[in-house]
Design an enzyme around this catalytic site. Sequence first.
Site, PDB file in Angstrom:
ATOM      1  N   HIS A 149       0.845  -1.162   0.000  1.00 15.48           N
ATOM      2  CA  HIS A 149       0.000   0.000   0.000  1.00 15.48           C
ATOM      3  C   HIS A 149       0.894   1.230   0.000  1.00 15.48           C
ATOM      4  O   HIS A 149       1.575   1.504   0.975  1.00 15.48           O
ATOM      5  CB  HIS A 149      -0.932  -0.024   1.226  1.00 15.48           C
ATOM      6  CG  HIS A 149      -1.763   1.200   1.367  1.00 15.48           C
ATOM      7  ND1 HIS A 149      -1.772   1.941   2.525  1.00 15.48           N
ATOM      8  CD2 HIS A 149      -2.590   1.817   0.509  1.00 15.48           C
ATOM      9  CE1 HIS A 149      -2.599   2.964   2.368  1.00 15.48           C
ATOM     10  NE2 HIS A 149      -3.103   2.906   1.150  1.00 15.48           N
ATOM     11  N   ASN A 188      -3.874   3.731   8.007  1.00 10.32           N
ATOM     12  CA  ASN A 188      -5.263   4.181   7.925  1.00 10.32           C
ATOM     13  C   ASN A 188      -6.122   3.636   9.052  1.00 10.32           C
ATOM     14  O   ASN A 188      -7.081   4.286   9.474  1.00 10.32           O
ATOM     15  CB  ASN A 188      -5.863   3.838   6.564  1.00 10.32           C
ATOM     16  CG  ASN A 188      -5.319   4.731   5.477  1.00 10.32           C
ATOM     17  OD1 ASN A 188      -4.849   5.835   5.742  1.00 10.32           O
ATOM     18  ND2 ASN A 188      -5.356   4.263   4.249  1.00 10.32           N
TER      19      ASN A 188
END
Length: 146
Positions: free
Chosen positions: A1, A51
């Site tokens: 990511h 996140n």
Amino acid sequence: HFFTPVPAMKLLEVVKGPNTSAETFDTLLSWGKSIGKHTVSCKDTPGFIVNRLLVPDMFEAIRMLERGDASMEDIDAAMMYGAGRPMGPFKLADMVGLDTCKSIVDGWHKRFPDNPLFKPTETLDKLVKDGKLGMKTGEGFYNYKK
């Protein structure tokens, strides 16, 4: 990511899913390092590492604003000057895109409806409904149309 902007952000989260072989995972860690990224590993969990921590933090800031605990400006300033962050949660949400923030939490809330960290907020829902998506539209929590 990867994180955006990719050339400027040094972190790469390498996620190991249940079917990811050790060889593939190790190859990805090595490749990330070879392109100059600091790699971290985690299992396939909602939001991975960054996140999963950052988005609930942004939403708690919105809930604080909704309750009248502090102003948006004071919350942002407190996180910058008290927690050493480069920007506060409202400015960060505007940068990420309020529609993106809403989409993330809506998806998590659908999968985990009993988790209070993933509860949507009326303030964000209204901003998105009104087309105020943050920096990309010139207005979100802050106005950028100056």
